[in-house]
Scaffold this active site. Structure first.
Site, PDB file in Angstrom:
ATOM      1  N   ASP A 190     -10.261   2.377   1.249  1.00  0.00           N
ATOM      2  CA  ASP A 190     -10.431   1.715   2.774  1.00  0.00           C
ATOM      3  C   ASP A 190     -11.064   2.937   3.533  1.00  0.00           C
ATOM      4  OD1 ASP A 190      -9.569  -0.732   2.184  1.00  0.00           O
ATOM      5  OD2 ASP A 190      -7.346  -0.276   2.393  1.00  0.00           O
TER       6      ASP A 190
ATOM      7  N   LYS B  20       0.738  -1.213   0.047  1.00  0.00           N
ATOM      8  CA  LYS B  20      -0.178  -0.133   0.102  1.00  0.00           C
ATOM      9  C   LYS B  20       0.766   1.184  -0.076  1.00  0.00           C
ATOM     10  CE  LYS B  20      -4.198  -1.931   1.909  1.00  0.00           C
ATOM     11  NZ  LYS B  20      -5.469  -1.719   2.858  1.00  0.00           N
TER      12      LYS B  20
ATOM     13  N   GLY C  68      -1.841  -1.039  15.266  1.00  0.00           N
ATOM     14  CA  GLY C  68      -1.521  -1.162  13.913  1.00  0.00           C
ATOM     15  C   GLY C  68      -0.999  -0.150  13.349  1.00  0.00           C
ATOM     16  N   SER C  69       0.024   0.041  12.513  1.00  0.00           N
ATOM     17  CA  SER C  69       0.459   1.377  12.091  1.00  0.00           C
ATOM     18  C   SER C  69       1.022   1.361  10.751  1.00  0.00           C
ATOM     19  CB  SER C  69       1.680   1.756  12.953  1.00  0.00           C
ATOM     20  OG  SER C  69       2.839   0.675  12.851  1.00  0.00           O
ATOM     21  N   GLY C  70       0.392   0.307   9.975  1.00  0.00           N
ATOM     22  CA  GLY C  70       0.750   0.096   8.494  1.00  0.00           C
ATOM     23  C   GLY C  70      -0.128   0.831   7.422  1.00  0.00           C
ATOM     24  N   GLY C  71      -0.266   0.577   6.435  1.00  0.00           N
ATOM     25  CA  GLY C  71      -1.064   1.408   5.173  1.00  0.00           C
ATOM     26  C   GLY C  71      -2.667   1.104   5.635  1.00  0.00           C
ATOM     27  N   MET C  72      -2.981   0.323   6.010  1.00  0.00           N
ATOM     28  CA  MET C  72      -4.548   0.159   6.281  1.00  0.00           C
ATOM     29  C   MET C  72      -4.683   0.670   7.575  1.00  0.00           C
ATOM     30  SD  MET C  72      -7.346  -0.929   5.423  1.00  0.00           S
ATOM     31  CE  MET C  72      -9.207  -1.485   5.885  1.00  0.00           C
TER      32      MET C  72
END
Length: 271
Positions: A103, A67, A126-130
């Site tokens: 999203d 992402k 969480g800390s990623g793209g999503m």
């Protein structure tokens, strides 16, 4: 029937699933559109995105872990992707690639439709793209108080700062009304498929639980929350709504709600 005029749409994911393929192809068939959709993975993202451009592939869904890495490979970012620096959809207009983030749109609509009060304190894991899409959608919906839980201090602190939240590596003794999981914990086929993203006592204290994991539709976290009578928002809802927005971007057509529901049921039946 596939012919020379058939338009191809596709997805790129670290672990491809069947939902998008079945969802989109169901709608193409029902609406009589000359499109076909196929899921792929890749070890060479630049070459894959180059193929989207060179082969005239109309649209490409982008999932973990691509992402953020897709950003320098496209020509333009729509506001939904530019604001959070994360991509989940690429649209090809005659060789010009524009990236979007449906999203974000899906999460915003779900928060509104479920009537989640923005006064609640949230804890997002969480800390990623999503996670970026979810956190920014919550912030923009008015959730002013929250914590980003991430073991990666760099990405965790950055996301927290961008949204006006605090960062911590674990939940600890934090009291949170809204628990949000945006990690692979509980995902089918993963090493933590049987685990819950939050401790049982935290779920008991929470008012609502939101798990973005779409497969399975009922993660261990969601099952536990339901047993406690907690309102839940599921990843199955997110994946269906974001797929609808992708479908509209690819085809210019927005199906009726009843047809969308049938497509989502069909997609989940073998996802």
């Amino acid at each position: 029937m596939i012919d020379k005029d058939t338009r191809l749409c596709m997805s790129l994911a670290g672990r491809p699933g069947n939902f998008g393929t079945r969802f989109h192809n169901f709608l193409y068939r029902e609406l009589g559109l000359n499109y076909v959709y196929k899921a792929f993975t890749t070890a060479d993202l630049p070459a894959a995105i180059g193929g989207v451009r060179a082969l005239g592939i109309r649209g490409c869904a982008v999932s973990m872990p691509f992402k953020e890495a897709s950003i320098p490979l496209v020509d333009a970012l729509a506001p939904s992707a530019a604001a959070i620096r994360s991509v989940n959809t690429i649209v090809n207009d005659d060789g010009r690639l524009t990236a979007y983030n449906t999203d974000y749109i899906a999460v915003a609509k779900l928060i509104e439709s479920h009537g989640v009060p923005s006064s609640q304190r949230l804890a997002l894991r969480g800390s990623g793209g999503m996670a970026k899409a979810v956190a920014h959608a919550l912030r923009d919906a008015g959730f002013a108080t929250g914590s980003i839980l991430a073991r990666n201090a760099g990405t965790g602190r950055a996301l927290a700062a961008a949204c006006g939240y605090d960062w911590r590596p674990e939940l600890g003794d934090l009291e949170a009304d809204l628990l949000v999981n945006v990690t692979p914990i509980g995902m089918t086929g993963g090493p933590e498929a049987m685990d819950m993203a939050f401790p049982a006592d935290a779920v008991e204290r929470a008012r609502i639980v939101f798990d973005v994991v779409a497969l399975p539709a009922e993660t261990p976290l969601i099952r536990h929350a339901r047993r406690l009578g907690k309102p839940v928002i599921t990843g199955a809802e997110v994946i269906a709504l974001q797929a609808v927005e992708q479908f509209v971007l690819y085809t210019g057509i927005r199906p009726e709600d009843a047809l969308i529901a049938r497509a989502a049921d069909f997609a989940r039946s073998a996802a």
